[in-house]
Design an enzyme around this catalytic site. Structure first.
Site, PDB file in Angstrom:
ATOM      1  N   LYS A  22       0.828  -1.211   0.000  1.00 32.40           N
ATOM      2  CA  LYS A  22       0.000   0.000   0.000  1.00 32.40           C
ATOM      3  C   LYS A  22       0.862   1.259   0.000  1.00 32.40           C
ATOM      4  O   LYS A  22       0.667   2.168  -0.821  1.00 32.40           O
ATOM      5  CB  LYS A  22      -0.941  -0.022   1.206  1.00 32.40           C
ATOM      6  CG  LYS A  22      -1.974   1.083   1.181  1.00 32.40           C
ATOM      7  CD  LYS A  22      -2.897   0.992   2.392  1.00 32.40           C
ATOM      8  CE  LYS A  22      -4.015  -0.002   2.188  1.00 32.40           C
ATOM      9  NZ  LYS A  22      -3.800  -1.316   2.735  1.00 32.40           N
ATOM     10  N   ARG A  91      -3.853   2.440   8.279  1.00 28.31           N
ATOM     11  CA  ARG A  91      -4.111   1.192   7.567  1.00 28.31           C
ATOM     12  C   ARG A  91      -2.861   0.308   7.546  1.00 28.31           C
ATOM     13  O   ARG A  91      -1.744   0.807   7.518  1.00 28.31           O
ATOM     14  CB  ARG A  91      -4.514   1.466   6.108  1.00 28.31           C
ATOM     15  CG  ARG A  91      -5.806   2.236   5.926  1.00 28.31           C
ATOM     16  CD  ARG A  91      -6.002   2.564   4.448  1.00 28.31           C
ATOM     17  NE  ARG A  91      -7.201   3.327   4.178  1.00 28.31           N
ATOM     18  CZ  ARG A  91      -8.368   2.800   3.796  1.00 28.31           C
ATOM     19  NH1 ARG A  91      -8.476   1.503   3.644  1.00 28.31           N
ATOM     20  NH2 ARG A  91      -9.413   3.566   3.571  1.00 28.31           N
ATOM     21  N   GLY A 100      -8.264  -8.208   3.739  1.00 30.52           N
ATOM     22  CA  GLY A 100      -9.136  -8.432   4.881  1.00 30.52           C
ATOM     23  C   GLY A 100      -8.482  -9.107   6.066  1.00 30.52           C
ATOM     24  O   GLY A 100      -9.141  -9.370   7.072  1.00 30.52           O
ATOM     25  N   MET A 102      -5.755  -8.009   7.942  1.00 34.06           N
ATOM     26  CA  MET A 102      -5.262  -7.138   9.008  1.00 34.06           C
ATOM     27  C   MET A 102      -6.176  -5.925   9.132  1.00 34.06           C
ATOM     28  O   MET A 102      -7.301  -5.934   8.639  1.00 34.06           O
ATOM     29  CB  MET A 102      -3.809  -6.777   8.754  1.00 34.06           C
ATOM     30  CG  MET A 102      -2.911  -8.004   8.845  1.00 34.06           C
ATOM     31  SD  MET A 102      -1.175  -7.611   8.669  1.00 34.06           S
ATOM     32  CE  MET A 102      -1.120  -7.008   6.998  1.00 34.06           C
ATOM     33  N   ARG A 333      -2.972  -1.600  -6.693  1.00 34.73           N
ATOM     34  CA  ARG A 333      -2.057  -2.744  -6.615  1.00 34.73           C
ATOM     35  C   ARG A 333      -2.287  -3.599  -7.846  1.00 34.73           C
ATOM     36  O   ARG A 333      -3.332  -3.492  -8.506  1.00 34.73           O
ATOM     37  CB  ARG A 333      -2.311  -3.561  -5.347  1.00 34.73           C
ATOM     38  CG  ARG A 333      -3.717  -4.109  -5.237  1.00 34.73           C
ATOM     39  CD  ARG A 333      -3.991  -4.704  -3.881  1.00 34.73           C
ATOM     40  NE  ARG A 333      -5.414  -4.993  -3.714  1.00 34.73           N
ATOM     41  CZ  ARG A 333      -6.030  -5.025  -2.550  1.00 34.73           C
ATOM     42  NH1 ARG A 333      -5.358  -4.770  -1.439  1.00 34.73           N
ATOM     43  NH2 ARG A 333      -7.311  -5.302  -2.469  1.00 34.73           N
ATOM     44  N   HIS A 449      -2.587 -42.538   0.047  1.00 34.18           N
ATOM     45  CA  HIS A 449      -2.370 -43.263  -1.210  1.00 34.18           C
ATOM     46  C   HIS A 449      -3.350 -42.792  -2.276  1.00 34.18           C
ATOM     47  O   HIS A 449      -2.971 -42.514  -3.426  1.00 34.18           O
ATOM     48  CB  HIS A 449      -2.526 -44.778  -0.972  1.00 34.18           C
ATOM     49  CG  HIS A 449      -2.424 -45.600  -2.220  1.00 34.18           C
ATOM     50  ND1 HIS A 449      -3.521 -45.891  -3.005  1.00 34.18           N
ATOM     51  CD2 HIS A 449      -1.360 -46.157  -2.834  1.00 34.18           C
ATOM     52  CE1 HIS A 449      -3.127 -46.619  -4.038  1.00 34.18           C
ATOM     53  NE2 HIS A 449      -1.822 -46.801  -3.953  1.00 34.18           N
ATOM     54  N   ARG A 569       7.998 -47.758 -13.088  1.00 33.03           N
ATOM     55  CA  ARG A 569       8.021 -48.633 -11.913  1.00 33.03           C
ATOM     56  C   ARG A 569       7.650 -50.050 -12.324  1.00 33.03           C
ATOM     57  O   ARG A 569       6.496 -50.307 -12.686  1.00 33.03           O
ATOM     58  CB  ARG A 569       7.045 -48.097 -10.859  1.00 33.03           C
ATOM     59  CG  ARG A 569       7.509 -46.816 -10.211  1.00 33.03           C
ATOM     60  CD  ARG A 569       6.384 -46.043  -9.582  1.00 33.03           C
ATOM     61  NE  ARG A 569       5.543 -45.436 -10.609  1.00 33.03           N
ATOM     62  CZ  ARG A 569       4.858 -44.309 -10.443  1.00 33.03           C
ATOM     63  NH1 ARG A 569       4.916 -43.659  -9.314  1.00 33.03           N
ATOM     64  NH2 ARG A 569       4.113 -43.836 -11.435  1.00 33.03           N
ATOM     65  N   SER A 765      18.898 -40.253  -9.848  1.00 29.52           N
ATOM     66  CA  SER A 765      17.529 -39.758  -9.865  1.00 29.52           C
ATOM     67  C   SER A 765      17.054 -39.694  -8.422  1.00 29.52           C
ATOM     68  O   SER A 765      17.056 -40.704  -7.721  1.00 29.52           O
ATOM     69  CB  SER A 765      16.614 -40.680 -10.681  1.00 29.52           C
ATOM     70  OG  SER A 765      15.299 -40.172 -10.700  1.00 29.52           O
ATOM     71  N   ASN A 769      10.237 -39.064  -2.430  1.00 30.91           N
ATOM     72  CA  ASN A 769       9.198 -39.572  -1.535  1.00 30.91           C
ATOM     73  C   ASN A 769       9.849 -40.288  -0.343  1.00 30.91           C
ATOM     74  O   ASN A 769       9.607 -39.959   0.819  1.00 30.91           O
ATOM     75  CB  ASN A 769       8.272 -40.535  -2.279  1.00 30.91           C
ATOM     76  CG  ASN A 769       7.590 -39.884  -3.459  1.00 30.91           C
ATOM     77  OD1 ASN A 769       7.521 -38.668  -3.553  1.00 30.91           O
ATOM     78  ND2 ASN A 769       7.092 -40.691  -4.372  1.00 30.91           N
ATOM     79  N   CYS A 833      12.548 -37.920  -9.605  1.00 30.35           N
ATOM     80  CA  CYS A 833      11.371 -38.673 -10.040  1.00 30.35           C
ATOM     81  C   CYS A 833      10.333 -38.805  -8.932  1.00 30.35           C
ATOM     82  O   CYS A 833       9.314 -39.456  -9.126  1.00 30.35           O
ATOM     83  CB  CYS A 833      11.766 -40.048 -10.558  1.00 30.35           C
ATOM     84  SG  CYS A 833      12.582 -41.091  -9.329  1.00 30.35           S
ATOM     85  N   TYR A 853      16.837 -32.598 -15.269  1.00 30.07           N
ATOM     86  CA  TYR A 853      15.417 -32.766 -15.597  1.00 30.07           C
ATOM     87  C   TYR A 853      14.620 -33.030 -14.322  1.00 30.07           C
ATOM     88  O   TYR A 853      15.181 -33.414 -13.278  1.00 30.07           O
ATOM     89  CB  TYR A 853      15.219 -33.918 -16.595  1.00 30.07           C
ATOM     90  CG  TYR A 853      15.524 -35.292 -16.038  1.00 30.07           C
ATOM     91  CD1 TYR A 853      14.558 -36.032 -15.352  1.00 30.07           C
ATOM     92  CD2 TYR A 853      16.782 -35.857 -16.201  1.00 30.07           C
ATOM     93  CE1 TYR A 853      14.836 -37.276 -14.839  1.00 30.07           C
ATOM     94  CE2 TYR A 853      17.076 -37.110 -15.682  1.00 30.07           C
ATOM     95  CZ  TYR A 853      16.101 -37.818 -15.003  1.00 30.07           C
ATOM     96  OH  TYR A 853      16.382 -39.057 -14.485  1.00 30.07           O
TER      97      TYR A 853
END
Length: 880
Positions: A22, A91, A100, A102, A333, A449, A569, A765, A769, A833, A853
């Site tokens: 602002k 403000r 909205g 603050m 803005r 899963h 896989r 690779s 997970n 991967c 990649y």
């Protein structure tokens, strides 16, 4: 001593870190010569200092006094001056827009004396003055004194009745002010402060403190806004839209934030202050009506809107007030917009010559693109909501409820649309998930899963709909209110909102997905996507591959722009009817039996590889050898135990039960799996490598260009990789083909010893997970529902580490592995991967550490392509 206060004539739009959005934009509009009420901004540095120490930093009070004095001199009146008061607003204004979240306080400087001076200023308009005073007490009471707004609203509504706000008389407002002061006294034990400077100082501190208000903290967490930025505070001369019907307030957009189309968009409210528009307590008028009400102000506003859009080179969101026919700009803005509008506006601005295509690619993002790819329900359709779960994978899906994967496959084969409904899913449900239009579970969360697999496939999914009592055995579920849905009944699920509806809700398909599938440019939006994606592919450095286990997935990934397969896989090739062959392998009592089982599996694997290599002809295909523990291919221990105990089991069942017990592990994730299987189960990995080699030769003999890469999973020591690689290379030489041999970096030790492992690996690779699970020391399946929600609430996680890479922990291991791996082998090929390969923020991190990649689900390939380009462009511009 740092400078804590800046006049609006100082600064510019590039100082958002210091002045907040602002304050920076008010300074920019002032510099442009636009009609901005005078004022000053207190910096985010002051806020951070106040929040850390609990008191205003040294020198701030004196700076505020100097700037207030200068403002009073400019306006020719003092703050709260009894006969002619200067009034100000206070403000919040953080670097990032937090609409909205603050606080704001208007009309500071009013008290029992200056309210009469304000009425005099307004030509004797007592109603306007007392209305402004009651607003001050109400906003101050709520924001600064912490009084629930309901106390004030109830009293005001009691007096107002069915009338509009502006119909409440001056005398009634005078009485409301007295009542409001009584509420303050009752709630705080003290009087409403009447000293104008005390009002302003208290409001400034309250705005600082609102940075840590619960709703602001929650918003930042959802939007991934850093918690340590702090907010700036703007102190601005009040201009009044509630002076009568020749005054008003409004919000305008330089083009439609919903569609991106150019035109006049916004709302206007006569005889009102800005909070009335935002709060929605009165019905607004379309902005076009301002042309009838005040033609001169309307023309000036349109001219300013054009100037701002050309200056900011983007859609601008504007707040303005008209005070007795005089237009004032209170804020601008870069406006928020829908994903469709984002793509349209970016290319429109290119056509207008305001930005180039590099900037157009920076202006959109992967999540916006993903949003455009999912089907959605028709907003205007009637719907019967029966439950709500977690919005695990976006999109809209309609079909008959089925309660087993087998049934899903059966009905889908007949051409029927189905929704697979389960308490939770497991790897055996993969066939049903592929066949179904969508997945609904009563358990699990966004990283369960069902959620992970559905997102990877671009399949709509709602998880954790706990209101549903799912009974697979009875082929039905029961929803609140006693609603029973039997197998075959049609339901609709919304993966964007988590809603579950009874019956069929019309679905609107995504033309963007059709574009990626066929190249067809159906409309203006798709045309914008087409232009952005073509430029993105020209500028990105990092490649994008797909995680694909079937020929269909591989072919789709290629249509979506994948440059190869980063993860195939092989365990998915052992499911279904082939499970009995795996059972034979496990139950084999000697080498001959084991060899027979492997020989039966090899041609099946070979046929799979031939099709996948054909679909990706000329592109690399990284094939991961068997990773999960063998017991996952065996029947459930409880089911087998029951069959054997009741005498219903066969001799094979008894042998299988013994094998299940022998292979049972307390923590399978850390047990006999990956490279460990290849080393202790003779011939297993050799069979897979031979199948890959023979498939490669078959494709090459057929005139193809197969490019397989063999990936060894779960390596933690270079010796493991050396043993498997030696065996693999001997088989490749025997068959007469070449293939890279590398490993998946998914255990912390592999990352820490990457320099050694690179001596035997031609590529890495990152399997993020498992690397995330092992680095954090928890199993995703066990902990996601158990404590992740609490960790989110407590702020331990801003986002699940399974959704976005944990840069400080997992990311640091990856960075170390990259540096040490390439030190040993400069030409080492590096990719990722894990599921993070399709997450926009994670893609940008992977670019930053120098990966070659990323690999992700076919559906997320376009997202990764776009984010890889944005990473390259922001890096070139010196931004993160």
């Amino acid at each position: 001593m740092p400078k804590f206060v800046y006049d609006f004539t100082e600064g510019n739009k590039d100082l958002k870190d210091l002045l907040g959005g602002k304050g920076a934009n008010l300074a920019e509009m002032t510099n442009l010569g636009l009609p901005v009420p005078p004022g000053f901004t207190i910096t985010t540095e002051a806020c951070r200092a106040y929040l850390s120490r609990g008191v205003l930093p040294d020198g701030l009070d004196e700076e505020i006094t100097r700037h207030l004095t200068a403002l009073e001199e400019k306006m020719g009146k003092r703050l709260g001056q009894p006969d002619d008061p200067l009034l100000v607003s206070v403000r919040s204004g953080a670097k990032f827009s937090m609409p909205g979240m603050m606080e704001t306080v208007l009309n500071i400087g009013l008290n029992d004396e200056s309210v009469h001076g304000l009425a005099k200023q307004a030509g004797g308009d007592e109603r306007f003055a007392w209305d402004s005073y009651r607003r001050l007490i109400q906003m101050f009471g709520k924001t600064v004194l912490g009084i629930g707004d309901g106390r004030f609203e109830e009293e005001f509504d009691r007096v107002k009745g069915s009338r509009q706000d502006y119909e409440v008389t001056a005398d009634e407002l005078r009485g409301i002010v007295e009542t409001f002061k009584d509420i303050v006294r009752q709630e705080t034990g003290g009087d409403f402060p009447t000293d104008p400077r005390e009002q302003m100082d208290m409001a400034i501190k309250a705005v600082f403190e609102s940075w840590n208000a619960p709703r602001a903290v929650l918003y930042r967490r959802q939007e991934r806004i850093p918690a340590d930025l702090g907010t700036a505070v703007t102190v601005c001369t009040m201009v009044f839209g509630n002076c009568g019907m020749d005054s008003g307030t409004g919000v305008a957009f330089t083009r439609d934030p919903g569609s991106g189309r150019q035109g006049v968009y916004g709302d206007y409210l006569q005889n009102a202050q800005g909070e009335d528009v935002v709060a929605g307590i009165r019905n607004t008028l379309p902005l076009q009506r301002l042309e009838e009400i005040d033609p001169a102000s309307y023309r000036e506003l349109l001219s300013i809107m054009e100037k701002l859009e050309n200056h900011y080179r983007d859609l601008c969101d504007i707040e303005f007030t008209i005070e007795r026919g005089k237009l004032w700009m209170l804020q601008t803005r870069v406006g928020k917009r829908t994903p469709a509008a984002a793509f349209r506006i970016a290319t429109q601005l290119v056509d207008q010559g305001l930005i180039d295509m590099d900037e157009a690619v920076r202006r959109v993002n992967g999540e916006q693109l993903a949003n455009l790819m999912f089907p959605r329900f028709d907003d205007g359709a009637e719907k019967t909501l029966i439950a709500t779960g977690m919005n695990a994978s976006p999109g809209a899906a309609v079909g008959k409820a089925v309660f087993s994967s087998e049934r899903a496959v059966e009905l889908a084969a007949r051409g029927e649309d189905v929704i697979l409904v389960r308490r939770e899913t497991n790897p055996d449900d993969l066939g049903g998930m592929i066949a179904a239009r969508g997945v609904l579970t009563s358990r699990g969360g966004k990283t369960s899963h069902a959620a992970v697999v559905a997102r990877g496939m671009g399949k709509t999914c709602v998880c954790g709909a706990e209101e549903l009592d799912v009974s697979p055995a009875e082929h039905r579920f029961t929803a609140p209110g006693g609603i029973v849905v039997n197998e075959g009944d049609v339901i609709s699920i919304d993966g964007t909102t988590g809603a579950v509806y009874l019956g069929e809700v019309p679905v609107v398909d995504s033309p963007v997905v059709e574009y990626f599938e066929t190249g067809a440019v159906a409309d203006e939006l798709v045309g914008a996507v087409d232009r952005v994606m073509k430029h993105a592919d020209r500028v990105r450095r990092m490649g994008v591959r797909a995680n694909a286990d079937t020929p269909d997935d591989a072919a789709r990934a290629r249509r979506f722009g994948a440059q190869g397969i980063g993860l195939c896989r092989t365990e998915h090739m052992f499911l279904g009817e082939r499970r009995r062959l795996v059972e034979d392998l496990i139950l084999a009592e000697d080498d001959e039996g084991r060899r027979a089982a492997l020989e039966a599996l090899q041609p099946l694997q070979e046929a799979d590889f031939i099709e996948i290599l054909a679909a990706m002809d000329g592109l690399p295909v990284t094939i991961r050898l068997l990773d999960p523990p063998l017991h996952e291919f065996l029947p459930d221990m409880v089911d087998l135990s029951v069959k054997v105990a009741t005498g219903e089991g066969t001799e094979k069942d008894e042998a299988l039960l013994a094998a299940v017990k022998r292979l049972h592990e307390q923590n399978p994730m850390l047990g006999l799996r990956g490279v460990r299987l290849g080393l202790v189960v003779p011939g297993l990995f050799a069979m897979q490598v031979r199948a890959i080699a023979r498939a490669t030769k078959a494709r090459r003999d057929a005139g193809g260009d197969p490019r397989p890469e063999i990936m060894i999973p779960l390596v933690g020591a270079v010796q493991e990789l050396e043993l498997v690689r030696e065996e693999a290379e001997a088989i490749l030489r025997e068959v007469g083909v070449d293939a890279l041999v590398g490993t998946m970096i998914e255990v912390p030790r592999a990352a820490l010893t990457a320099g050694q492992i690179a001596e035997a690996a031609e590529f890495f690779s990152f399997g993020t997970n498992d690397l995330t699970q092992m680095t954090w020391g928890f199993s995703r399946d066990d902990v996601e529902a158990a404590f992740f929600p609490a960790y989110m609430d407590l702020g331990v996680f801003g986002v699940s580490p399974f959704e976005t890479l944990d840069r400080d922990g997992v990311g640091r291991l990856m960075r170390l592995a990259v540096e040490e791996g390439r030190k040993t082998r400069p030409g080492l090929k590096l990719g990722i991967c894990g599921e993070h390969g399709g997450d926009p923020e994670s893609v940008r991190f992977c670019h930053g550490i120098g990966l070659d990649y990323v690999s992700c689900s076919p559906f997320r390939v376009p997202v990764a392509r776009l984010e890889a380009a944005r990473a390259a462009l922001f890096e070139g511009r010196g931004a993160g």
